[in-house]
Design a protein around this motif. Structure first.
Motif, PDB file in Angstrom:
ATOM      1  N   VAL A 202       0.813  -1.288  -0.055  1.00 37.81           N
ATOM      2  CA  VAL A 202       0.015   0.040  -0.054  1.00 37.81           C
ATOM      3  C   VAL A 202       0.829   1.121   0.009  1.00 37.81           C
ATOM      4  O   VAL A 202       1.834   1.120   0.867  1.00 37.81           O
ATOM      5  CB  VAL A 202      -0.779   0.017   1.119  1.00 37.81           C
ATOM      6  N   PRO A 203       0.510   2.332  -0.776  1.00 34.62           N
ATOM      7  CA  PRO A 203       1.366   3.379  -1.084  1.00 34.62           C
ATOM      8  C   PRO A 203       1.430   4.080   0.304  1.00 34.62           C
ATOM      9  O   PRO A 203       0.366   4.441   0.927  1.00 34.62           O
ATOM     10  CB  PRO A 203       0.817   4.310  -1.929  1.00 34.62           C
ATOM     11  N   ASN A 204       2.684   4.611   0.735  1.00 28.90           N
ATOM     12  CA  ASN A 204       2.868   5.435   2.304  1.00 28.90           C
ATOM     13  C   ASN A 204       2.314   4.659   3.283  1.00 28.90           C
ATOM     14  O   ASN A 204       2.054   5.402   4.201  1.00 28.90           O
ATOM     15  CB  ASN A 204       2.043   6.622   1.688  1.00 28.90           C
ATOM     16  N   LYS A 205       2.165   3.246   3.455  1.00 28.73           N
ATOM     17  CA  LYS A 205       1.662   3.116   4.474  1.00 28.73           C
ATOM     18  C   LYS A 205       2.764   2.877   5.795  1.00 28.73           C
ATOM     19  O   LYS A 205       3.879   3.038   5.238  1.00 28.73           O
ATOM     20  CB  LYS A 205       1.153   1.357   4.151  1.00 28.73           C
ATOM     21  N   SER A 206       2.175   2.770   6.874  1.00 34.12           N
ATOM     22  CA  SER A 206       2.842   2.742   8.254  1.00 34.12           C
ATOM     23  C   SER A 206       2.801   1.331   8.677  1.00 34.12           C
ATOM     24  O   SER A 206       2.269   0.330   8.113  1.00 34.12           O
ATOM     25  CB  SER A 206       2.564   3.804   9.192  1.00 34.12           C
ATOM     26  N   GLY A 207       3.280   0.854   9.830  1.00 32.27           N
ATOM     27  CA  GLY A 207       3.237  -0.495  10.467  1.00 32.27           C
ATOM     28  C   GLY A 207       1.798  -0.666  10.562  1.00 32.27           C
ATOM     29  O   GLY A 207       0.770  -0.344  10.747  1.00 32.27           O
ATOM     30  N   ALA A 208       1.669  -2.240  10.683  1.00 34.46           N
ATOM     31  CA  ALA A 208       0.482  -2.843  10.567  1.00 34.46           C
ATOM     32  C   ALA A 208      -0.063  -3.013  12.064  1.00 34.46           C
ATOM     33  O   ALA A 208      -1.202  -3.625  12.383  1.00 34.46           O
ATOM     34  CB  ALA A 208       0.367  -4.045   9.964  1.00 34.46           C
ATOM     35  N   GLY A 209       0.820  -2.689  13.265  1.00 36.51           N
ATOM     36  CA  GLY A 209       0.280  -2.803  14.590  1.00 36.51           C
ATOM     37  C   GLY A 209      -0.043  -4.252  15.122  1.00 36.51           C
ATOM     38  O   GLY A 209      -0.807  -4.459  15.807  1.00 36.51           O
ATOM     39  N   TRP A 210       0.690  -5.269  14.755  1.00 32.02           N
ATOM     40  CA  TRP A 210       0.711  -6.660  14.936  1.00 32.02           C
ATOM     41  C   TRP A 210       0.795  -6.810  16.608  1.00 32.02           C
ATOM     42  O   TRP A 210       0.294  -7.887  17.313  1.00 32.02           O
ATOM     43  CB  TRP A 210       1.558  -7.523  14.423  1.00 32.02           C
ATOM     44  N   TRP A 211       1.451  -5.707  17.336  1.00 36.02           N
ATOM     45  CA  TRP A 211       1.757  -5.794  18.431  1.00 36.02           C
ATOM     46  C   TRP A 211       0.210  -6.002  19.325  1.00 36.02           C
ATOM     47  O   TRP A 211       0.380  -6.528  20.519  1.00 36.02           O
ATOM     48  CB  TRP A 211       2.593  -4.798  19.020  1.00 36.02           C
ATOM     49  N   TYR A 212      -0.525  -5.118  18.704  1.00 33.88           N
ATOM     50  CA  TYR A 212      -1.963  -5.002  19.485  1.00 33.88           C
ATOM     51  C   TYR A 212      -2.836  -6.321  19.120  1.00 33.88           C
ATOM     52  O   TYR A 212      -3.935  -6.336  19.774  1.00 33.88           O
ATOM     53  CB  TYR A 212      -2.362  -3.615  19.183  1.00 33.88           C
ATOM     54  N   SER A 213      -2.787  -6.838  17.995  1.00 35.10           N
ATOM     55  CA  SER A 213      -3.523  -7.690  17.474  1.00 35.10           C
ATOM     56  C   SER A 213      -4.003  -8.557  18.396  1.00 35.10           C
ATOM     57  O   SER A 213      -5.151  -9.273  17.909  1.00 35.10           O
ATOM     58  CB  SER A 213      -2.954  -8.425  16.290  1.00 35.10           C
ATOM     59  N   TRP A 214      -3.572  -9.202  19.451  1.00 32.06           N
ATOM     60  CA  TRP A 214      -4.024 -10.247  20.486  1.00 32.06           C
ATOM     61  C   TRP A 214      -5.445  -9.645  21.114  1.00 32.06           C
ATOM     62  O   TRP A 214      -6.153 -10.456  21.181  1.00 32.06           O
ATOM     63  CB  TRP A 214      -2.995 -10.408  21.500  1.00 32.06           C
ATOM     64  N   VAL A 215      -5.506  -8.380  21.328  1.00 29.09           N
ATOM     65  CA  VAL A 215      -6.593  -7.885  21.865  1.00 29.09           C
ATOM     66  C   VAL A 215      -7.855  -8.156  20.980  1.00 29.09           C
ATOM     67  O   VAL A 215      -8.817  -8.693  21.369  1.00 29.09           O
ATOM     68  CB  VAL A 215      -6.404  -6.219  22.298  1.00 29.09           C
TER      69      VAL A 215
END
Length: 235
Positions: A202-215
């Motif tokens: 995805v153009p200009n995307k940032s991180g996907a935040g997998w650290w939060y995905s357990w919630v």
């Protein structure tokens, strides 16, 4: 196969509409960009669920669109265990494909949006207003508990105007309880689009935040189990 296809297409519809709203509100040079309104977002996700349930029901599934619903109903004994696998597969795949379609639809707007506060994973998946893991988990648990407690008392919610009721419940929960974590309520709705955002350039995307995905995975599942457990105790 009817259950798998129904859940896949229904969840696909849910994500295309819901994530499409998120993209339209956040990305630059759309006609709705900058017009952020939490009630509008909550209402749009409610309508997305309603449309998804109608489509899934017409294709032969029970319109769960949500692993937390499928797992809770299976544990409660109101849904066959043999169908859990196909339903979950359809839900996660449908959510992933729905996010892919939204990325294609808004590709030029992703390219035009360079600011990370506008172009980020929150278009597709949930992130907390305040990062506090335990309370983020409790927030998702409470919201999903309320949602599934209503569902188990609706009976077959793919018929008549019941999908509209389901959508209104989503709207009410989003408006009342969703402002802390973005009200995932649904592991597939969060993980499928999050994975699409991760894998696609995805153009200009940032991180996907997998650290939060357990919630958004475990909060809704635990909330659903709590709801059917309470239902079993009082009936």
């Amino acid at each position: 196969m009817h259950g798998f296809i129904g859940e896949l297409v229904g969840t696909f519809i849910l994500i295309v509409i819901g994530c499409g709203v998120g993209a339209g509100l956040n990305l630059k040079k759309t006609f709705s960009s900058g017009q952020k309104d939490w009630f509008y977002i909550s209402f749009a996700w409610g309508v997305a669920v309603t449309m998804g349930v109608y489509v899934a029901g017409s294709l032969g599934s029970q319109g769960h669109l949500n692993p937390a619903v499928t797992i809770a109903f299976a544990v409660a004994g109101t849904f066959p265990h043999a169908q859990v696998g196909p339903y979950l597969a359809g839900q996660f795949l449908g959510a992933f494909l729905g996010a892919v379609v939204v990325i294609i639809q808004f590709w030029s707007h992703f390219k035009a949006t360079t600011r990370p506060e506008n172009n980020n994973v929150s278009i597709f998946a949930t992130m907390p207003g305040i990062n506090y893991g335990l309370f983020n988990f409790i927030s998702e648990l409470i919201a999903t508990f309320v949602f599934i407690l209503v569902l188990v008392n609706l009976g077959n919610f793919t018929t008549g105007l019941k999908p509209v009721v389901v959508g209104l419940v989503i709207f009410a929960i989003g408006a009342g309880l969703g402002t802390t974590t973005g009200f995932a309520l649904n592991p597939a709705r969060d993980w499928g689009p999050r994975l699409a955002y991760t894998l696609i350039p995805v153009p200009n995307k940032s991180g996907a935040g997998w650290w939060y995905s357990w919630v958004p995975m475990f909060g809704p599942i635990c909330g659903g189990l709590l709801a059917v457990g309470l239902q079993a105790m009082v009936k």
